[in-house]
Each structure stands twice: as structure tokens, then as C-alpha cells.
Enzyme design. Structure first.
Site, PDB file in Angstrom:
ATOM      1  N   GLU A 150       0.702  -1.254  -0.098  1.00  0.00           N
ATOM      2  CA  GLU A 150       0.040   0.062  -0.015  1.00  0.00           C
ATOM      3  C   GLU A 150       1.006   1.375   0.225  1.00  0.00           C
ATOM      4  OE1 GLU A 150      -0.592  -2.592   2.046  1.00  0.00           O
ATOM      5  OE2 GLU A 150      -2.404  -3.270   1.471  1.00  0.00           O
ATOM      6  N   HIS A 170      -9.240  -5.747  10.921  1.00  0.00           N
ATOM      7  CA  HIS A 170      -9.880  -5.485   9.462  1.00  0.00           C
ATOM      8  C   HIS A 170     -11.197  -4.479   9.902  1.00  0.00           C
ATOM      9  CE1 HIS A 170      -7.428  -8.304   7.946  1.00  0.00           C
ATOM     10  NE2 HIS A 170      -7.918  -7.895   6.753  1.00  0.00           N
TER      11      HIS A 170
END
Lengths: 328, 357
Positions: free
Chosen positions: A60, A129
Site C-alpha cells: 500500500e 480489519h
């Protein structure tokens, strides 16, 4: 008016802008061949080719940084964070570069970048998450942060974001990709910095954003039916820039406010909303502003624990009773 | 006059360069050697002026000077074309000066003045000169490397014919941002989509940590090879060697869209930052030894040996550049502070504009 899912609203915005402007490209993990983890980019690789729909390795920081470099060269990249949880890996790029380059370059460089992806919880993904990052990213000057809840706003804000000369983070309601709503035909944008009155009312202002807005609408119906309270529901939708005026005007009318959010309370958007209301509408308040926020814990896995970690209808109704000085 | 100096530094064309000459092979013209000398002395004397100003408390924040590394940027930026872009970390003064940024504005930036090249908003670590190709100096080690790789993608996508000269230090090669970006560069290069010339300025120390103390694999070039990027080690103290490699490799990157990496073996003669007084991490002897290969001293010797110029001519060059540095200091000292209203400009595109009288 045509009805479209939240997912398709976002996709159509990107596809239409890609048709219009060759500088718009997509980057992200499994957005091309795989079609996107949430299928938001499904079909775009076939349509626009691999130079414009760029499947990246799971890195990322690297691809977000590369997208910033592309944007500085006049391209309009859209980065998909598979989920915003992974954006911590890219936080240095987002905060230290994207947000600040215009400033420390003395206005010589700009970063017309969009980063989008699902935010928030509710689907048992547990601690790593599940985050609601609007307060976190909303903290940084130089970024724009929006959280649309309707397909209409998702499309209009996406187009607005792509055309914006500054970095825009779109925190999508991850649990709502399949929900449907009316989306106008043809091109339109939704201006940032404008809250939306989702339901008009006179007795209390229920303020939230993202999927909490749907919860607030349900609560408003119950309050009407069970308690005779007519609630106004405000969808903040733009975290930075932030529309104080709409909120304050609503509270001046209702004299009571409950702010609801999925994220943790401390240093949160709800705290900022409450502060704005007391600054600008102190004399209009008939009760302290109530905040209903997520539990101050990492997100749990078990269904019942997760449900208890996020605001629910009962908590919100209790808060409304407190500001209205009513007993259950 | 400073402006004259900076305009002579603007690149005329790459073909006027070392035309592929090998080091120690006759073929670099006397004129070219003197041009390099002029540029290296320009950077050195400017940096020395910065150091003085810092020690006098006139320059705030951090100050990282390029002393000892001049041959690297001078040799490489000789190949600069208008469609190219340059990005580097915080040791960025030389890159700005060599690309043609007005020395007065660079010095004024260090002084935090309104006449600074980024309006006094960035300081030493964030010099930008976009019209001259400098896409910034960046303060977070490794953090700018992905940006450079993305710029190269954009240039390939837009078919501008440009390349990115992406500078970073040996300290940055251990950072995750480098590895993620290098992986992307290698990957995108497979389809000709990444004209990046990586320039690893191996000055032997990441701040105070030597290469040996930072990695078990001290063959830093292998860290390019991991990502399918070819690399070459070049003597970064020898401007002619740097220049030869720069012309050959920038041409290759430009033509192929495939990244390439130069590991410039150099040495930071100056302390890491101007506040690095003790230098406990290296010996005085080591620095003394390195000074024997001071890139400016080496070039001086080459010029004198080749009879390209005499000591008097070199002294004239030094004197002219000293005047430029002094003039920059005067300009910076006499410049006004930024208008306080500038605090709120340039946050967003539609931030309020300041209209100074």
C-alpha cells in the site's frame, strides 16, 4: 430515476470519468483481473486496459506513493484501498506527502489524488480489519475526507473527488455496497462541505454519517411512532471540509442533539460536532449534546460482541430520551 | 551577479556533454572540465555559506549540506532535459542550484524569508523548482522514492520522453518504501513504463549508522537486482566517471522506459547535519583520508595535469562563486519575512491568496 447499487454508483462514476479524461487511472490490489475484492472495479480492466487499471502487488505504501507521484505529474489516479484498515501501511504517504506537498512546495505542486475503499465494521472482521478512520484522517489539513451513504452521494462525490485538485479520501460504507438507491441519469457532482438533511424534524437533531445514517432513519421512525418525537436526521457526509452551518441551524430549530458514530469517542467526529454545536448554538441547547459512539475496545469477532461494540437503536433512543428529559 | 551564474547553469543540451567519454580517456573537453569545476565550486561555496549562517543562528531547523558529494549531482544533472524530473531527499540544495534555481531564492528559503523559493514554507529540506524540473526535496527517509517511481510511470503514460532522476541515500535503501517502490519500478519497467534512473548516493552513512551497521548484505546493488533492476557502481568522487555513466545510462532509460540504478560511491565529508558536532560514529582519520579524494580536489588535479587551466583561472572561478554565495546571503538577510497571511495559503487549491503590496 434509475435505481442503482452503491457499488455500481461508484463504478459508474469512475468509468464515466475515465471515458472523459485519459489522465484518470486506477491502482490497487486485485482491482483488475480479479475484479476487485468488493467488485467495485469489475469489468473496468477489459474496458480500459492494464495501463489504466493497474493491478498492484500488496504494497500500500508503495503504490499509494506512486499514485501521488503520478498526480504530481498531472494524472488523476484513483487508489483502491482494499479496505481502509490497510491504509496504515500507506499513512506516511497519505499524511506526510499527499496532504502536505502543496504547502511545503509553496503551491508549486499539487496532488489531485483519490483514495477510496470500504470503511467501518459490521461484518465480523475483528480487530485488524475493522476501523472507522474518518476522525483520524479528518485531523490532517491538506486532505479532504468524505463518507457518502447513499448511491446518489457515492456517485456524485466520486466525480467531485476525481475533479478536485487536492487529495480526497472516500470512506465508503463497506457494509452497504449492495444497497440500492436512486441515481440521476447523466453527470452530476455533490459538493464537499455540505451536510444533507436526510429527514426533516423539529424535536431533536440526530447527526451521523456513513451507515449510521440508515440506523438514524430507522430510529427516527420508531421515535415518531412510539414516543411522538419528530427527529431531524442530518447526514454529515463531508468530514473535511465540514459543514457547521447545517448542523447548527438544525440544533437552533430542535434545541437538542444526539451525535452517532461507529468510531471510538475520544478525539472523534462526534466530539467535534458536539464542540461546534456548543460554540455556535450554546444558547439554543435545552440539554447537553449526547454522543453515541463505538465501544473503546479493539473490534471483537463474535457476532454478539461486535453488535455490542457499535451503536444500536436502543442506545440512540436512550440518548434521545435523555436530551428530551423523558423516561422510558 | 547571481542571476548570470544560474542562467549559465541551465542545461543547453545533453549532446554538449561528455559524449560518452570514459574516465581518464581524453575526450572530455577542457571547457567541460571547467564547467564541472565551476558547478562543483558553486555548490561547495554555497553550502559553506549555509553552514556559516546556520552556526550564526540565522538558519533554523535542520541543515544537510552536500559537501563531498558534488561530483554526483554535477555529473548526472549535466544530462538533464527539460522534459525530465528530479526528486531527492533532504540533502537537496545542490540539485536545486544545478537545475537553475536562483541561489538567492534558495538561500532566502533557508533563512525562512518570503522571497524563498517555496515562500519560506518548506525550508532546507523542501526545495521545489517545478519549472526547472525539481519535484522536491523530502524529509522522511525513503518516503519520496515511491513518488519518483510514480512520476516515471506518468511520464511513460503521457509519452513525454522524459526520465526521472531519483536520488536517495544509502540509509533509505533499508526502508520499506524503497523496497515497495523498487519492486513497482522493476515490474512496470517490464512493459517500458518506468523510465526511472535510480541514483543511490552511497555516502557510507545513514545519518550516523554506517552501511555495515545497517545491513548484513552490504552489497547494496544487489538490492536493486532483487527487483529486476540492473545497476552499476560508479566512483562518485570522480565527476567525469559520473558524467560518462549518466549520459550512457540516462539515454538507455530514456529509450527503453526500463529503470536502471547507479550506485554512486561517495562520501559525506561534512557532518550529517549542521548540528552533528561530535561525529562519534566515525574517526577524524577516516574523514581526513576521505578528504584526499575530495571530488573538487581530484578535478582540480585533473584540470591542472591536463593543462586545461592554471591555478589562477581556478582561483577566478572560486572567487566568482564566492561572490554568488555572499550575494545570496545578503539577499536572504535583507529579504522580508513571509507575510503572516501566507500561513493559510497553499493548504488547498482554493486556500486564500495573499496579495502582497
Amino acid at each position: 430515476m434509475p435505481v442503482m447499487t452503491y457499488r455500481d454508483a461508484i463504478k459508474s462514476a469512475m468509468a464515466e470519468e475515465m471515458e472523459r479524461d485519459e489522465s484518470v487511472v486506477l491502482l490497487g490490489e486485485d482491482i483488475g483481473l480479479y475484479g476487485g475484492t468488493h467488485l467495485v472495479t469489475d469489468g473496468l480492466l477489459d474496458k480500459f486496459g492494464s495501463k489504466r487499471v493497474i493491478d498492484t502487488p500488496i504494497a500500500e505504501g508503495g503504490f499509494t506513493g506512486a499514485a501521488i507521484g503520478m498526480a504530481m505529474m498531472g494524472m488523476r489516479p484513483i487508489v483502491e484501498m482494499m479496505t481502509w484498515n490497510f491504509s496504515f501501511q500507506a499513512a506516511d504517504q497519505i499524511i506526510q506527502n499527499a496532504a502536505k506537498i502543496r504547502y511545503f512546495s509553496g503551491g508549486q505542486a499539487s496532488v489531485p489524488l483519490v483514495i477510496r475503499g470500504p470503511n467501518g465494521g459490521g461484518v465480523q472482521l475483528s480487530a485488524q480489519h475493522t476501523h472507522s478512520l474518518e476522525g483520524f484522517y479528518g485531523h490532517f489539513p491538506g486532505l479532504k475526507v468524505v463518507a457518502p451513504v447513499t448511491p446518489h452521494d457515492a456517485k456524485g462525490m466520486m466525480i467531485e473527488a476525481i475533479r478536485d485538485p487536492d487529495p480526497v479520501l472516500i470512506l465508503e460504507a463497506g457494509a452497504l455496497y449492495g444497497t440500492k438507491g436512486e441515481v440521476p441519469e447523466g453527470e452530476y457532482t455533490v459538493e464537499f462541505g455540505k451536510a444533507r438533511i436526510a429527514r426533516e424534524g423539529t424535536d431533536v437533531s440526530l447527526i451521523g454519517y456513513g451507515r449510521q445514517v440508515n440506523l438514524l432513519l430507522k430510529v427516527a421512525e420508531r421515535l415518531q411512532a412510539d414516543e411522538g418525537i419528530t427527529a431531524e436526521v442530518i447526514d454529515v457526509r463531508s468530514i473535511r471540509p465540514f459543514d457547521e452551518e447545517t448542523l447548527v441551524n438544525s440544533v437552533m430549530k430542535t434545541n437538542r442533539a444526539v451525535v452517532v458514530e461507529e468510531q471510538w469517542r475520544w478525539f472523534s467526529v462526534a466530539s467535534e460536532v458536539a464542540a461546534s454545536i456548543q460554540e455556535h448554538a450554546f444558547d439554543y441547547l435545552d440539554a447537553p449534546v449526547e454522543r453515541v459512539s463505538g465501544a473503546e475496545t479493539p473490534a471483537p469477532y463474535a457476532r454478539n460482541l461486535e453488535a455490542a461494540a457499535f451503536p444500536n437503536e436502543e442506545q440512540i433512543i436512550d440518548a434521545v430520551r435523555r436530551v428530551a428529559y423523558r423516561r422510558a | 551577479m547571481a542571476t548570470t551564474q544560474s542562467s549559465t547553469k541551465k542545461r543547453k543540451s545533453a549532446s554538449s556533454g561528455a559524449n560518452g567519454a570514459k574516465p581518464d580517456v581524453p575526450g572530455v573537453s577542457a571547457e567541460k572540465l571547467l564547467e564541472f569545476y565551476n558547478q562543483m565550486v558553486y555548490v561547495r561555496l554555497f553550502e559553506e555559506a549555509c553552514q556559516r549562517a546556520f552556526r550564526q543562528g540565522r538558519v533554523g531547523g535542520y541543515l544537510h549540506v552536500y559537501i563531498g558529494q558534488e561530483a554526483v549531482a554535477v555529473g548526472l544533472l549535466d544530462t538533464y532535459q527539460p522534459e525530465d524530473r528530479v526528486i531527492t531527499a533532504y540533502r537537496d540544495h545542490a540539485h536545486a542550484l544545478l537545475l537553475g534555481s536562483p541561489p538567492n531564492e534558495v538561500m532566502a528559503e533557508l533563512y525562512g524569508k518570503g522571497t524563498g523559493i517555496v515562500k519560506g514554507k518548506g525550508g532546507s529540506m523542501h526545495l521545489f523548482d517545478v519549472p526547472n524540473g525539481l519535484m522536491g526535496g523530502y524529509g522522511i527517509v525513503g518516503g519520496h522514492i515511491p513518488l519518483g517511481v510514480g512520476m516515471a510511470y506518468a511520464m511513460a503514460y503521457q509519452q513525454t520522453g522524459g526520465i526521472v532522476q531519483l536520488y536517495f541515500g544509502d540509509g533509505a535503501i533499508h526502508n520499506g518504501a524503497y523496497h515497495e517502490a523498487a519492486n513497482l519500478a522493476g515490474l512496470w519497467g517490464k512493459s517500458g513504463m518506468n523510465p526511472t534512473l535510480f541514483i543511490l548516493e552511497n555516502n557510507q552513512y545513514g545519518m550516523g549508522t554506517s552501511v555495515e551497521r545497517a545491513t548484513a548484505n552490504t552489497d547494496l546493488g544487489s538490492k536493486f537486482a532483487s527487483y529486476g533492476i540492473e545497476h552499476e557502481k560508479v566512483d562518485g568522487m570522480d565527476v567525469v566517471a559520473m558524467n560518462e555513466a549518466a549520459h550512457r545510462l540516462s539515454k538507455q532509460v530514456r529509450e527503453t522506459g526500463v529503470p536502471f540504478a547507479i550506485e554512486a560511491m561517495t562520501y559525506r565529508i561534512a557532518p550529517h547535519g549542521a548540528a552533528d558536532f561530535l561525529e562519534k560514529y566515525r574517526s577524524k582519520e577516516e574523514v581526513k583520508e576521505a578528504r584526499k579524494r575530495d571530488p573538487i580536489g581530484l578535478l582540480e588535479q585533473r584540470i591542472l595535469d591536463a593543462g586545461a587551466a592554471d591555478e589562477e583561472a581556478l582561483e577566478t572561478i572560486r572567487k566568482a562563486n564566492k561572490e554568488i554565495a555572499d550575494a545570496a546571503v545578503t539577499f536572504a538577510e535583507e529579504s522580508p519575512d513571509p507575510d503572516i497571511a501566507e500561513l493559510y495559503t497553499d493548504v488547498y487549491a482554493d486556500s486564500p491568496e495573499v496579495h502582497s503590496a
